[in-house]
Design a protein around this motif. Structure first.
Motif, mmCIF file in Angstrom:
data_model
loop_
_atom_site.group_PDB
_atom_site.id
_atom_site.type_symbol
_atom_site.label_atom_id
_atom_site.label_comp_id
_atom_site.label_asym_id
_atom_site.label_seq_id
_atom_site.Cartn_x
_atom_site.Cartn_y
_atom_site.Cartn_z
ATOM 1 N N MET A 1 23.758 25.367 12.948
ATOM 2 C CA MET A 1 23.255 24.854 11.740
ATOM 3 C C MET A 1 23.150 25.801 10.833
ATOM 4 S SD MET A 1 19.265 25.096 12.826
ATOM 5 C CE MET A 1 19.300 24.780 14.717
ATOM 6 N N GLY A 2 23.082 25.323 9.666
ATOM 7 C CA GLY A 2 22.953 26.480 8.392
ATOM 8 C C GLY A 2 21.632 26.928 8.411
ATOM 9 N N ILE A 3 21.489 28.357 8.113
ATOM 10 C CA ILE A 3 20.445 29.134 8.442
ATOM 11 C C ILE A 3 20.219 29.812 6.830
ATOM 12 C CG2 ILE A 3 19.192 30.922 9.593
ATOM 13 C CD1 ILE A 3 21.248 30.496 11.720
ATOM 14 N N PRO A 4 19.437 28.902 5.944
ATOM 15 C CA PRO A 4 19.279 29.763 4.564
ATOM 16 C C PRO A 4 17.857 30.557 4.879
ATOM 17 C CG PRO A 4 18.545 27.218 4.564
ATOM 18 C CD PRO A 4 19.345 27.514 5.763
ATOM 19 N N GLU A 5 16.871 30.233 5.644
ATOM 20 C CA GLU A 5 16.119 31.137 5.825
ATOM 21 C C GLU A 5 15.968 31.627 7.267
ATOM 22 O OE1 GLU A 5 13.480 31.688 3.427
ATOM 23 O OE2 GLU A 5 14.619 30.343 2.249
ATOM 24 N N ILE A 6 15.889 33.231 7.198
ATOM 25 C CA ILE A 6 16.152 33.624 8.625
ATOM 26 C C ILE A 6 14.788 34.047 9.026
ATOM 27 C CG2 ILE A 6 16.956 35.544 9.832
ATOM 28 C CD1 ILE A 6 19.075 35.748 7.485
ATOM 29 N N LEU A 8 12.991 35.916 12.177
ATOM 30 C CA LEU A 8 13.346 36.962 13.489
ATOM 31 C C LEU A 8 12.671 36.431 14.637
ATOM 32 C CD1 LEU A 8 13.454 40.491 11.563
ATOM 33 C CD2 LEU A 8 15.400 39.381 12.753
ATOM 34 N N ASP A 9 11.619 35.833 14.603
ATOM 35 C CA ASP A 9 10.794 35.239 15.690
ATOM 36 C C ASP A 9 11.665 34.370 16.446
ATOM 37 O OD1 ASP A 9 8.504 36.756 15.171
ATOM 38 O OD2 ASP A 9 7.690 35.223 13.923
ATOM 39 N N ARG A 10 12.538 33.576 15.930
ATOM 40 C CA ARG A 10 13.426 32.868 16.665
ATOM 41 C C ARG A 10 14.668 33.552 17.562
ATOM 42 N NH1 ARG A 10 14.276 27.305 13.995
ATOM 43 N NH2 ARG A 10 15.098 27.023 16.080
ATOM 44 N N CYS A 11 14.732 34.827 16.998
ATOM 45 C CA CYS A 11 15.978 35.540 17.715
ATOM 46 C C CYS A 11 15.811 35.825 19.098
ATOM 47 C CB CYS A 11 16.256 36.767 16.734
ATOM 48 S SG CYS A 11 16.585 36.247 15.187
ATOM 49 N N PHE A 12 16.889 35.949 19.837
ATOM 50 C CA PHE A 12 16.654 36.052 21.317
ATOM 51 C C PHE A 12 16.922 37.666 21.429
ATOM 52 C CE2 PHE A 12 18.642 31.959 21.241
ATOM 53 C CZ PHE A 12 17.633 31.354 21.917
ATOM 54 N N GLY A 14 18.103 40.439 24.568
ATOM 55 C CA GLY A 14 18.787 40.538 25.859
ATOM 56 C C GLY A 14 20.143 40.583 25.268
ATOM 57 N N LEU A 15 20.544 40.676 23.839
ATOM 58 C CA LEU A 15 21.680 40.759 23.189
ATOM 59 C C LEU A 15 22.368 41.956 22.973
ATOM 60 C CD1 LEU A 15 21.322 37.828 20.832
ATOM 61 C CD2 LEU A 15 22.179 37.721 23.033
ATOM 62 N N ASP A 16 23.364 42.250 22.597
ATOM 63 C CA ASP A 16 24.266 43.563 22.442
ATOM 64 C C ASP A 16 23.531 44.412 22.064
ATOM 65 O OD1 ASP A 16 26.383 42.400 23.726
ATOM 66 O OD2 ASP A 16 27.647 42.449 22.129
ATOM 67 N N PHE A 17 22.929 44.320 20.891
ATOM 68 C CA PHE A 17 22.320 45.326 20.086
ATOM 69 C C PHE A 17 20.600 45.133 20.009
ATOM 70 C CE2 PHE A 17 26.405 45.961 17.625
ATOM 71 C CZ PHE A 17 26.940 46.669 18.548
ATOM 72 N N GLY A 18 20.072 44.261 20.983
ATOM 73 C CA GLY A 18 18.730 43.862 21.164
ATOM 74 C C GLY A 18 18.552 42.577 20.140
ATOM 75 N N ARG A 19 17.225 42.497 19.898
ATOM 76 C CA ARG A 19 16.701 41.210 19.223
ATOM 77 C C ARG A 19 17.194 41.408 17.774
ATOM 78 N NH1 ARG A 19 11.420 38.147 20.496
ATOM 79 N NH2 ARG A 19 11.579 36.592 18.711
ATOM 80 N N GLY A 20 17.601 40.569 17.202
ATOM 81 C CA GLY A 20 17.693 40.533 15.837
ATOM 82 C C GLY A 20 18.771 39.169 15.272
ATOM 83 N N PHE A 21 18.861 39.154 13.953
ATOM 84 C CA PHE A 21 19.867 38.144 13.332
ATOM 85 C C PHE A 21 21.256 38.874 13.358
ATOM 86 C CE2 PHE A 21 21.721 35.633 9.933
ATOM 87 C CZ PHE A 21 21.481 34.471 10.520
ATOM 88 N N TYR A 22 22.353 38.257 14.063
ATOM 89 C CA TYR A 22 23.541 38.920 14.074
ATOM 90 C C TYR A 22 24.522 38.151 13.109
ATOM 91 C CZ TYR A 22 22.576 41.437 18.541
ATOM 92 O OH TYR A 22 21.945 42.120 19.410
#
Length: 178
Positions: A1-6, A8-12, A14-22
């Motif tokens: 989906m389009g993400i005009p508003e980010i 961070l609380d919805r970010c997972f 356990g990803l490569d560089f930790g929790r965040g918006f990739y």
């Protein structure tokens, strides 16, 4: 989906560089990731099972540089990159690296594609390469990773970093011609 508003609380985690918006600098990489993202979203229930993958979106952003934003970019598939990715995927590995990078707003580096992810999992498990963090295990894992076409990714980990992203547009996957 389009993400005009980010959010961070919805970010997972356990990803490569930790929790965040990739994000990635590669539009082509983002395009190829849409199908995988849709399958994952259906599997975890964030979109309905009848969601049409052609309706998937690629969001495009512009980053507005600020010298007060702390950024770090791993250069290639180095031992430290390997250890940091492993630490983010398995919390009891290399806790000193989690601490070392905890104040960084944006972390960039190579992305773990499907083949890379399998190699990383084998490394983390200790089954194929030996104990993670030993020179032998590191050398074998990196040897397996280097031939892969590793693209880039940037993890925006703090709200301050997110606030420096400007949403430009979202492109519908089914309308894109590469």
């Amino acid at each position: 989906m389009g993400i005009p508003e980010i959010d961070l609380d919805r970010c997972f985690s356990g990803l490569d560089f930790g929790r965040g918006f990739y994000l990635t600098s590669s539009y082509e990489q983002a395009y190829h990731y849409v199908q995988l993202s849709v399958r994952k979203a259906i599997r975890i229930g964030t979109v309905s099972e009848d969601f049409n993958p052609n309706d998937g979106q690629i969001s495009v952003y512009k980053f507005h540089y600020d010298p007060n934003i702390l950024a770090y970019c791993f250069q290639g598939a180095s031992v430290e990159w390997l250890h940091f990715v492993a630490a983010n995927r398995k919390k009891d590995l290399f806790p000193q690296l989690i601490k070392k990078y905890s104040t960084i707003d944006i972390i960039g580096g190579k992305i773990a594609d499907d083949q890379t992810a399998r190699t990383l999992q084998r490394y983390i498990s200790g089954a194929d390469f030996g104990v993670p963090g030993t020179p032998e295990a590191d050398r074998e894992a990196i040897k397996k990773l280097l031939p892969n076409r590793l693209q880039d990714q940037f993890c925006f980990r703090t709200q301050d970093a997110i606030d420096h992203l400007e949403f430009i547009r979202s492109d519908r996957y089914g309308d894109i011609k590469l």
